[in-house]
Motif scaffolding. Structure first.
Motif, short mmCIF file in Angstrom:
data_model
loop_
_atom_site.label_atom_id
_atom_site.label_comp_id
_atom_site.label_asym_id
_atom_site.label_seq_id
_atom_site.Cartn_x
_atom_site.Cartn_y
_atom_site.Cartn_z
N ASP A 1 0.83 -1.22 0.00
CA ASP A 1 0.00 0.00 0.00
C ASP A 1 0.86 1.26 0.00
O ASP A 1 0.86 2.04 0.95
N ASN A 2 1.57 1.46 -1.09
CA ASN A 2 2.44 2.63 -1.24
C ASN A 2 1.69 3.92 -0.91
O ASN A 2 0.68 4.24 -1.54
N PRO A 3 2.15 4.67 0.08
CA PRO A 3 1.43 5.89 0.49
C PRO A 3 1.68 7.09 -0.43
O PRO A 3 0.99 8.11 -0.31
N ASN A 4 2.66 6.97 -1.33
CA ASN A 4 3.00 8.09 -2.20
C ASN A 4 2.09 8.14 -3.42
O ASN A 4 1.76 7.11 -4.01
N ASP A 5 1.69 9.33 -3.79
CA ASP A 5 0.84 9.51 -4.97
C ASP A 5 1.66 9.23 -6.24
O ASP A 5 2.84 9.61 -6.32
N ALA B 1 6.10 -8.20 -14.50
CA ALA B 1 4.64 -8.00 -14.53
C ALA B 1 4.32 -6.62 -14.01
O ALA B 1 5.06 -6.06 -13.19
N THR B 2 3.23 -6.07 -14.50
CA THR B 2 2.75 -4.78 -14.02
C THR B 2 1.31 -4.93 -13.57
O THR B 2 0.48 -5.45 -14.31
N PHE B 3 1.04 -4.49 -12.36
CA PHE B 3 -0.30 -4.49 -11.78
C PHE B 3 -0.73 -3.04 -11.57
O PHE B 3 0.10 -2.14 -11.46
N VAL B 4 -2.02 -2.84 -11.50
CA VAL B 4 -2.55 -1.55 -11.05
C VAL B 4 -3.45 -1.82 -9.85
O VAL B 4 -4.47 -2.51 -9.97
N ILE B 5 -3.04 -1.32 -8.70
CA ILE B 5 -3.76 -1.58 -7.45
C ILE B 5 -3.99 -0.25 -6.75
O ILE B 5 -3.04 0.51 -6.52
N ASN B 6 -5.24 0.02 -6.47
CA ASN B 6 -5.63 1.32 -5.89
C ASN B 6 -5.15 2.47 -6.78
O ASN B 6 -4.67 3.50 -6.28
N ASP B 7 -5.27 2.26 -8.10
CA ASP B 7 -4.91 3.26 -9.11
C ASP B 7 -3.42 3.60 -9.13
O ASP B 7 -3.03 4.63 -9.69
N LYS B 8 -2.60 2.74 -8.54
CA LYS B 8 -1.15 2.97 -8.56
C LYS B 8 -0.45 1.81 -9.24
O LYS B 8 -0.80 0.65 -9.04
N PRO B 9 0.57 2.12 -10.08
CA PRO B 9 1.29 1.05 -10.77
C PRO B 9 2.22 0.29 -9.83
O PRO B 9 2.89 0.88 -8.98
N CYS B 10 2.24 -1.02 -10.00
CA CYS B 10 3.09 -1.90 -9.19
C CYS B 10 3.79 -2.88 -10.13
O CYS B 10 3.13 -3.47 -11.00
N ILE B 11 5.08 -3.06 -9.94
CA ILE B 11 5.88 -3.86 -10.86
C ILE B 11 6.59 -4.97 -10.12
O ILE B 11 7.14 -4.75 -9.03
N VAL B 12 6.59 -6.16 -10.72
CA VAL B 12 7.41 -7.27 -10.23
C VAL B 12 8.47 -7.56 -11.26
O VAL B 12 8.17 -7.69 -12.45
N ILE B 13 9.72 -7.67 -10.81
CA ILE B 13 10.83 -8.09 -11.67
C ILE B 13 11.36 -9.41 -11.14
O ILE B 13 11.56 -9.55 -9.93
N THR B 14 11.58 -10.39 -12.01
CA THR B 14 12.11 -11.68 -11.57
C THR B 14 13.51 -11.89 -12.12
O THR B 14 13.99 -11.13 -12.96
N ASP B 15 14.15 -12.93 -11.63
CA ASP B 15 15.50 -13.26 -12.10
C ASP B 15 15.46 -14.39 -13.14
O ASP B 15 16.36 -15.24 -13.17
N LEU B 16 14.43 -14.38 -13.97
CA LEU B 16 14.34 -15.37 -15.04
C LEU B 16 15.62 -15.34 -15.88
O LEU B 16 16.09 -14.28 -16.27
N ASN B 17 16.19 -16.50 -16.13
CA ASN B 17 17.45 -16.68 -16.87
C ASN B 17 18.68 -16.24 -16.10
O ASN B 17 19.80 -16.32 -16.61
N LYS B 18 18.48 -15.73 -14.86
CA LYS B 18 19.61 -15.37 -13.98
C LYS B 18 20.59 -14.43 -14.68
O LYS B 18 21.80 -14.60 -14.62
N ASN B 19 20.07 -13.42 -15.33
CA ASN B 19 20.89 -12.53 -16.14
C ASN B 19 20.75 -11.09 -15.62
O ASN B 19 19.65 -10.54 -15.58
N TYR B 20 21.88 -10.49 -15.24
CA TYR B 20 21.86 -9.14 -14.67
C TYR B 20 21.29 -8.13 -15.65
O TYR B 20 20.45 -7.30 -15.30
#
Length: 392
Positions: free
Chosen positions: A178-182, A234-253
């Protein structure tokens, strides 16, 4: 099905019982109980066990014989059988219903390999673990509450249990953070040009950028790749705010940075659509493939332009030159090597195994980011940890 039977059996008329129905039937037919038992091929102990609800293992054939004699259909017979049954038998049925539900929605073998559950857990322990992790009152809320939140508009559901688990846990995770920042699109536009130099800081660059994004209302978390999925981001929109998940698929920096910029493109240009569909996966088949090519091109051009790549490609085997050029471009050398590998793959050439000595250890990059939520006691606990991590 079992749940429906139990609910209906609890609501039957209190006076309705096999005992009362049998007495009335015997009166109307003129038969004695002994005669009925002999004609139906029933033993007194078996019949009394059904009538008195004392049989631990009810013979289904005997139950059907009694129901047929009383003029009951199959559903009526079963409902009457379960009315006022001993609590231990009802508990066994509930356990059977629970494990059927759990097996339907959870890949227990894979979850055990992640440490989410223990492969020796009982039904009660599995039930408790799922409810505590997601903060649910009942395991059935996993599909009802979370499913409704995610799929009510898109009408999407997945046969892939692990992908469904990943989506629902990520959604709940962001809800709890629940990111409090607009969120400010203008601030994001101002911030994006400043991100690239941080690719050179393997140990702290990602964390610094994640914190800066959190401060303008974009929550970014890192998660280890979940087995049996190919989700890069992945990108989600929750409570009108963007939320991003980054994974380590392929273990590549380099891929981690590419995935981040790719998802930020979706935030910048696809937010209105994302608000309707609620999330978008990158790397997995998705019904809503929103501008994937544009997002990929945006990330590629942002990190290092095609013009610059054409300049450095003839010198790609000279690591000293690549390192100097990367510094001039304000990127880590692995990003140049990664882009070269991709460009060559489009020409049918395989360079994926080349230059591996020049790619940083992903473990070092994610060391300060990694807040595993698969083996956390609960998503609430994990969300508090990540919130502390991201708050400056």
């Amino acid at each position: 099905m079992i749940n429906d039977i139990l609910n209906k059996s609890f609501n039957l008329d209190e006076d309705l019982s096999f005992d009362n129905l049998l007495k009335k039937k015997l009166e109307t037919t003129g038969l004695t109980k002994t005669q009925f038992e002999r004609l139906a091929g029933l033993q007194r102990r078996s019949l009394d066990g059904i009538i008195d609800k004392t049989s631990k293992q009810t013979d289904i054939v005997n139950l059907l014989k009694l129901g047929e004699f009383l003029g009951l259909n199959l559903e009526q017979t079963v409902l009457l059988h379960f009315k006022d049954r001993p609590s231990f038998e009802i508990k066994d049925l509930q356990n059977s219903m629970d494990i059927t539900f759990i097996n339907k929605y959870f890949d227990l073998k894979t979850l055990a390999s992640l440490g989410f559950i223990d492969k020796k857990d009982s039904v009660e322990q599995l039930n408790e673990r799922i409810c505590e992790f997601f903060g649910l009152d009942s395991i059935y809320d996993y599909e009802q509450e979370l499913g409704e939140a995610l799929y009510s508009r898109t009408k999407r559901s997945f046969n892939d249990k692990m992908k469904d688990f990943w989506i629902k846990s990520s959604y709940k995770y962001f809800e709890l953070i629940d990111n409090p920042n607009d969120y400010s699109r203008e601030d994001l536009i101002d911030l994006i040009p400043k991100i690239k130099p941080y690719t050179q800081n393997v140990q702290d660059g990602l964390l610094t950028v994640f914190r800066a994004l959190y401060n303008i209302g974009v929550t970014v978390v890192f998660q280890p790749m979940l087995p049996k999925t190919q989700i890069r981001g992945a990108t989600f929109v929750i409570n009108d705010k963007p939320c991003i998940v980054i994974t380590d698929l392929n273990k590549n920096y380099a891929t981690i940075w590419f995935a981040l910029i790719h998802e930020l493109h979706h935030v910048l240009f696809d937010l209105e659509l994302l608000q309707k569909v609620k999330y978008h996966l990158t790397g997995e088949p998705d019904l809503f493939l929103i501008q994937e090519d544009k997002a990929n091109q945006f990330a590629s051009d942002y990190l290092i332009s095609q013009e610059k790549m054409r300049y450095i490609e003839p010198l790609i085997n000279n690591h000293l030159m690549v390192t100097r050029f990367a510094k001039d471009c304000q990127v880590h050398p692995s990003i140049i090597y990664s882009q070269f590998q991709f460009r060559q793959s489009e020409k049918g050439n395989n360079y994926w195994g080349a230059f591996k000595d020049y790619f940083p250890d992903v473990e070092m990059a994610k060391k300060n980011l990694y807040v595993s939520n698969w083996d956390a006691q609960s998503l609430e606990e994990a969300s508090k940890n990540i919130k502390e991590l991201l708050t400056i």
